[in-house]
Design a protein around this motif. Structure first.
Motif, PDB file in Angstrom:
ATOM      1  N   ASP A  86     -28.975 -39.068  24.693  1.00 53.92           N
ATOM      2  CA  ASP A  86     -29.720 -39.001  23.434  1.00 53.92           C
ATOM      3  C   ASP A  86     -31.201 -38.727  23.669  1.00 53.92           C
ATOM      4  N   LEU A  87     -31.806 -39.448  24.595  1.00 57.13           N
ATOM      5  CA  LEU A  87     -33.229 -39.248  24.876  1.00 57.13           C
ATOM      6  C   LEU A  87     -33.499 -37.840  25.407  1.00 57.13           C
ATOM      7  N   ASP A  90     -33.155 -35.399  22.597  1.00 55.21           N
ATOM      8  CA  ASP A  90     -34.302 -35.497  21.690  1.00 55.21           C
ATOM      9  C   ASP A  90     -35.513 -34.757  22.245  1.00 55.21           C
ATOM     10  N   ILE A  91     -35.788 -34.939  23.517  1.00 60.04           N
ATOM     11  CA  ILE A  91     -36.955 -34.300  24.141  1.00 60.04           C
ATOM     12  C   ILE A  91     -36.788 -32.784  24.179  1.00 60.04           C
ATOM     13  N   VAL A 113     -42.478 -38.750  21.628  1.00 63.04           N
ATOM     14  CA  VAL A 113     -41.863 -37.890  22.637  1.00 63.04           C
ATOM     15  C   VAL A 113     -42.242 -38.387  24.036  1.00 63.04           C
ATOM     16  N   ALA A 116     -40.223 -41.325  24.924  1.00 58.99           N
ATOM     17  CA  ALA A 116     -38.860 -40.936  25.292  1.00 58.99           C
ATOM     18  C   ALA A 116     -38.815 -40.488  26.751  1.00 58.99           C
ATOM     19  N   SER A 119     -39.081 -43.524  28.872  1.00 64.44           N
ATOM     20  CA  SER A 119     -37.807 -44.247  28.834  1.00 64.44           C
ATOM     21  C   SER A 119     -36.788 -43.643  29.789  1.00 64.44           C
TER      22      SER A 119
END
Length: 128
Positions: A86-87, A90-91, A113, A116, A119
């Motif tokens: 997911d991360l 997203d990026i 961002v 993320a 993370s």
């Protein structure tokens, strides 16, 4: 029987110190499929590709997602792998929207961002 992804995984040392980059690599592979599928959707929404064509191609490309995800579960937990995917998605999709499609995000959203990305670094860390 080994498939090309197994061969690729076995051909590299994915660990550097206490960081394992294999889950990140697999997350990038899955996010790459997201890019193709979401780009096709964007092209259809802009009218540069027919909806039926975009939907068909997007579905075919996205059908590879479970193969990579199931393979990733040999190396990382379901919980961590889902968050990594997911991360990463997203990026990468955010960058696609901003730099390719000319969309914009401003202010604190760029900070999100960066968080993320940070993370993902934390998810690469392992106690093993």
């Amino acid at each position: 029987m080994k498939d090309p992804l197994d061969i690729l995984i076995k051909s590299f040392s994915w660990k550097v110190g206490k960081f394992s980059f294999l889950p990140i690599f697999l997350g990038v592979c899955m996010a790459s499929l997201d890019i193709v599928m979401m780009s096709l959707g964007k092209f259809a929404s802009k009218g540069t590709m027919q909806y039926g064509t975009a939907l068909t191609l997007g579905t075919l490309v996205y059908s590879l997602e479970p193969f990579i995800f199931f393979k990733s579960l040999k190396y990382e937990s379901l919980t961590a792998m889902n968050l990594i995917w997911d991360l990463t998605s997203d990026i990468i999709v955010t960058c696609l929207g901003v730099f390719y499609f000319g969309e914009s995000i401003k202010g604190l959203r760029w900070l999100a961002v960066l968080f993320a990305i940070f993370s993902l670094g934390l998810f690469a860390y392992t106690d093993n």
